[in-house]
Design an enzyme around this catalytic site. Structure first.
Site, short mmCIF file in Angstrom:
data_model
loop_
_atom_site.label_atom_id
_atom_site.label_comp_id
_atom_site.label_asym_id
_atom_site.label_seq_id
_atom_site.Cartn_x
_atom_site.Cartn_y
_atom_site.Cartn_z
N CYS A 126 -0.39 4.14 2.15
CA CYS A 126 -0.16 3.98 3.59
C CYS A 126 1.31 4.21 3.95
CB CYS A 126 -0.49 2.56 4.06
SG CYS A 126 -1.95 1.84 3.35
N ASP A 127 2.21 3.65 3.15
CA ASP A 127 3.60 3.51 3.61
C ASP A 127 4.64 4.29 2.81
OD1 ASP A 127 2.72 1.75 5.58
OD2 ASP A 127 2.88 0.01 4.27
N CYS A 186 0.83 -1.20 0.00
CA CYS A 186 0.00 0.00 0.00
C CYS A 186 0.87 1.25 0.00
CB CYS A 186 -0.93 -0.01 1.21
SG CYS A 186 -1.92 1.49 1.34
#
Ligand code: NAP
Length: 308
Positions: free
Chosen positions: A135-136, A132
């Site tokens: 997200c990261d 992701c």
């Protein structure tokens, strides 16, 4: 007889539980194989509003669980293995044996990101490996990043990751792409994106944190080591809908179809769906939570229309 059963325990499920319990529906939530959902596999979540310093994914989910419990949500540990939505009350089986009956159902079983099948990849999630970028990506500032895949997700994630990485290399197992022309062209026009085609990762290097990748050239079979410290798989998601096949309408990949958008009702009255299980487009914790809220409100109104 339950009024509402919620299947799945990510942001959509817990938010549906919060709203349903505050509406006095006394919901039962069945948490599924990965309690807390996809966010429990991430570290710092910085894009869930209300947490200016960010919050750890597992902690956010634990908070959501506690908040819904404080209004009376009941939790059951288990895996829904079969459903019968052909008539009301609906029937569900937990772990193949326990049979439950309910007036309404909210499905929030999510989707699972696919990983590539490289040895040790799951151990390295959160230590250089992710599925992701939203997200990261932020954790990979100025690093050499690899993105695996040749579809729209890979192009999109690679473009996004160029905001952070020193360079982003798309590693794809073929020369042809599944990605749409426009997404591919956009990636090709990005000077920070490099390409490694006909290639597959064979090994992750590094003890605890990723320090490099061994990549095999699938034409020559030569294997070479590259100093990537970030690896993102963008090879698709699998919606967790196999138990609903033949009962609920879904697209060719398996995402549930919602025939009355923005409503969350499925093709069966009384069965609602929220979060990634019915959304391959946004796929965010906050959008899933929003859908969970919508599903609970719809379920409550539908039940009261039914005189329940
Ligand atoms: P996808 O189109 O199915 O592409 C998956 C890619 O991953 C393919 O290139 C595939 O290679 C590769 N792959 C699959 N398994 C692999 C493995 N084990 N090892 C290495 N490579 C592997 O999936 P997606 O890109 O996630 O897209 C899913 C859907 O969402 C599509 O309909 C897409 O258009 C849509 N989407 C749209 C947007 C947008 O419009 N903004 C953004 C993202 C996604 P092969 O080609 O060799 O099979």
């Amino acid at each position: 007889m339950e009024k509402v059963i919620i299947i799945g325990s990510g942001p959509a499920g817990y938010t549906a539980a919060l709203y349903a319990s505050r509406a006095n529906l006394n919901p039962l939530l069945i948490d599924g194989p990965q309690p807390g959902g996809q966010l429990t596999t991430t570290t710092l979540v910085e894009n869930f509003p209300g947490f200016p310093e960010g919050i750890q994914g597992p902690e956010l989910m634990e908070n959501m669980k506690k908040q819904a419990a404080s209004f009376g949500t009941r939790y059951k540990t288990g895996f829904v293995t079969k459903v019968d939505f052909s008539k009301r009350p609906f029937k569900l089986w937990v772990d193949e044996k326990e049979e439950l009956e309910t007036e309404a159902v909210i499905i929030s079983t999510g989707a699972s990101a696919k990983y590539g099948g490289v040895p040790r990849e799951m151990e390295m999630v959160g230590h250089g490996v992710s599925a992701c970028a939203t997200c990261d990506g932020f954790f990979f500032k100025n690093q050499e990043i690899a993105v695996v895949g040749g579809g729209d997700s890979a192009m999109e994630e690679a473009n996004f990751l160029t905001k952070f990485g020193k360079s982003v290399t798309i590693i794809h197992r073929r020369e042809e792409f599944r990605a749409s022309k426009i997404m591919l062209e956009r990636a090709k026009a990005n000077p920070k994106i490099k390409w490694m085609l006909n290639s597959a990762i064979t090994e992750l290097e590094g003890e605890k944190e990723l320090t490099g990748l061994k990549v095999k050239d699938l034409k020559s079979n030569a294997v070479k080591s590259y100093p990537f410290t970030g690896l993102f798989f963008a090879i698709g998601h699998t919606p967790n809908t196999s138990i609903f096949k033949g009962q609920l309408n879904m697209d060719e990949v398996g995402y549930l179809k919602l025939p009355q958008p923005p409503k969350t009702v499925t093709n069966i009255e009384g069965v609602f769906a929220a979060g990634d299980v019915a959304d391959h487009y946004y796929r965010q914790a906050i959008s899933a939570a929003g859908m969970g809220c919508m599903a609970a409100i719809e379920a409550e109104r539908w039940l009261s229309e039914q005189g329940k």
